[in-house]
Design a protein around this motif. Sequence first.
Motif, PDB file in Angstrom:
ATOM      1  N   ASN A 128       5.671   1.696  30.836  1.00  0.00           N
ATOM      2  CA  ASN A 128       6.955   1.624  30.145  1.00  0.00           C
ATOM      3  C   ASN A 128       6.807   1.943  28.661  1.00  0.00           C
ATOM      4  N   LEU A 129       5.761   1.378  28.029  1.00  0.00           N
ATOM      5  CA  LEU A 129       5.622   1.557  26.575  1.00  0.00           C
ATOM      6  C   LEU A 129       5.183   2.977  26.209  1.00  0.00           C
ATOM      7  N   ILE A 130       4.243   3.534  26.987  1.00  0.00           N
ATOM      8  CA  ILE A 130       3.749   4.877  26.647  1.00  0.00           C
ATOM      9  C   ILE A 130       4.818   5.931  26.980  1.00  0.00           C
ATOM     10  N   GLU A 131       5.567   5.683  28.062  1.00  0.00           N
ATOM     11  CA  GLU A 131       6.665   6.582  28.405  1.00  0.00           C
ATOM     12  C   GLU A 131       7.752   6.551  27.304  1.00  0.00           C
ATOM     13  N   ASN A 132       8.104   5.358  26.846  1.00  0.00           N
ATOM     14  CA  ASN A 132       9.074   5.247  25.751  1.00  0.00           C
ATOM     15  C   ASN A 132       8.581   5.982  24.511  1.00  0.00           C
ATOM     16  N   ALA A 133       7.281   5.794  24.185  1.00  0.00           N
ATOM     17  CA  ALA A 133       6.723   6.418  22.979  1.00  0.00           C
ATOM     18  C   ALA A 133       6.924   7.934  23.045  1.00  0.00           C
ATOM     19  N   ALA A 134       6.737   8.518  24.240  1.00  0.00           N
ATOM     20  CA  ALA A 134       6.905   9.967  24.377  1.00  0.00           C
ATOM     21  C   ALA A 134       8.390  10.341  24.374  1.00  0.00           C
ATOM     22  N   LYS A 135       9.172   9.517  25.055  1.00  0.00           N
ATOM     23  CA  LYS A 135      10.591   9.808  25.241  1.00  0.00           C
ATOM     24  C   LYS A 135      11.361   9.789  23.915  1.00  0.00           C
ATOM     25  N   TYR A 136      10.977   8.863  23.021  1.00  0.00           N
ATOM     26  CA  TYR A 136      11.733   8.701  21.769  1.00  0.00           C
ATOM     27  C   TYR A 136      10.992   9.274  20.566  1.00  0.00           C
ATOM     28  N   SER A 137      10.090  10.264  20.812  1.00  0.00           N
ATOM     29  CA  SER A 137       9.446  10.942  19.692  1.00  0.00           C
ATOM     30  C   SER A 137       9.538  12.444  19.949  1.00  0.00           C
ATOM     31  N   TYR A 138       9.040  13.218  18.992  1.00  0.00           N
ATOM     32  CA  TYR A 138       9.288  14.658  19.033  1.00  0.00           C
ATOM     33  C   TYR A 138       8.140  15.428  19.675  1.00  0.00           C
ATOM     34  N   ASP A 139       8.463  16.615  20.208  1.00  0.00           N
ATOM     35  CA  ASP A 139       7.436  17.515  20.740  1.00  0.00           C
ATOM     36  C   ASP A 139       6.385  17.748  19.659  1.00  0.00           C
ATOM     37  N   ASN A 140       5.153  17.926  20.065  1.00  0.00           N
ATOM     38  CA  ASN A 140       4.007  18.179  19.179  1.00  0.00           C
ATOM     39  C   ASN A 140       3.596  16.980  18.333  1.00  0.00           C
ATOM     40  N   SER A 141       4.284  15.858  18.464  1.00  0.00           N
ATOM     41  CA  SER A 141       3.832  14.683  17.712  1.00  0.00           C
ATOM     42  C   SER A 141       2.742  13.961  18.502  1.00  0.00           C
ATOM     43  N   THR A 142       2.063  13.048  17.815  1.00  0.00           N
ATOM     44  CA  THR A 142       0.921  12.359  18.445  1.00  0.00           C
ATOM     45  C   THR A 142       1.279  10.920  18.774  1.00  0.00           C
ATOM     46  N   ILE A 143       0.872  10.476  19.958  1.00  0.00           N
ATOM     47  CA  ILE A 143       1.051   9.079  20.354  1.00  0.00           C
ATOM     48  C   ILE A 143      -0.330   8.436  20.345  1.00  0.00           C
ATOM     49  N   LYS A 144      -0.435   7.348  19.591  1.00  0.00           N
ATOM     50  CA  LYS A 144      -1.758   6.708  19.484  1.00  0.00           C
ATOM     51  C   LYS A 144      -1.787   5.429  20.296  1.00  0.00           C
ATOM     52  N   ILE A 145      -2.843   5.247  21.061  1.00  0.00           N
ATOM     53  CA  ILE A 145      -3.009   4.007  21.821  1.00  0.00           C
ATOM     54  C   ILE A 145      -4.339   3.395  21.378  1.00  0.00           C
ATOM     55  N   GLU A 146      -4.252   2.216  20.772  1.00  0.00           N
ATOM     56  CA  GLU A 146      -5.466   1.585  20.243  1.00  0.00           C
ATOM     57  C   GLU A 146      -5.625   0.194  20.824  1.00  0.00           C
TER      58      GLU A 146
END
Length: 246
Positions: A128-146
């Motif tokens: 749910n969280l990683i899908e949201n991160a992609a869904k509500y951010s822009y193409d070519n942006s980076t999603i960080k998981i730490e």
Amino acid sequence: MSEQSYEDFISTVSHELRTPLTSIRGFSQTMLASWDKLDDESKKKFLKIIEEQSNRLISLVENMLSVTKLQSSKENLVYREVDIKPVINTVVQIVKNQYPNHKFEINMHPQTPEIFVDRDKFQQVMMNLIENAAKYSYDNSTIKIESCGCDNCEFASIKITDEGIGIPENDYETIFQKFSRIDNPLTRKVQGSGLGLYITKNIVEKMNGKISVVSKQINNEKFETTFEVKLPSYSVEHQAEEKCRQ
Ligand SMILES: Nc1ncnc2c1ncn2[C@@H]1O[C@H](COP(=O)(O)OP(=O)(O)OP(=O)(O)O)[C@@H](O)[C@H]1O
Ligand SMILES: [Mg+2]
């Protein structure tokens, strides 16, 4: 559930079901009535919409089942020690497929402890969280998981950060409520039922963890949003308990 909130629930659910069903019916009727007049490209476009709307219905029904299960005390969670990294790798693989234009950066601290959770539920939370991160951010942006942790610490922490449309401070609490979505032109463009975070928070708390969010504006159109999940580590205590049982 009180009678009023039950009625609200039914009317929201009916609305959420009706919208995709109406569009599936509409596009099927158009295709059946004008099959010979439509070129291949239009047919493909209409079928794509039917497919998208069917997916939306499936995920809505799955989410509603999760909500119903959460409310019944019958659901049993199976607690055991879980290694965070493989779960995150699996989820990132799945989300990457759906969002090929996003970059994903996984950074696990070497001292991240194993956690004591239900593995499937933990995977659902990360999804749910990683899908949201992609869904509500822009193409070519980076999603960080730490992840971070330490020897013998009580909780392991996992942070998911995106650079996207952001969340105003006023909404930090409301987004975790049932069917709540932030109303802005960008959210309206992406589909969702507003159940994901409600389910996520419930599961995390059931597993004795905590979830929080912070969103900071970095420039005119971008915010840096971080969801942090803290879950109990599979501590020395649990290991000792296990040894006693053997
Ligand atoms: N990373 C994020 N950045 C910006 N807004 C977010 C983010 N995550 C959630 N939101 C906001 O919180 C709302 C609720 O999220 P939630 O995951 O519960 O529902 P959803 O994504 O709309 O639908 P679904 O039930 O399919 O997950 C979203 O509609 C969106 O407005
Ligand atoms: Mg969601």
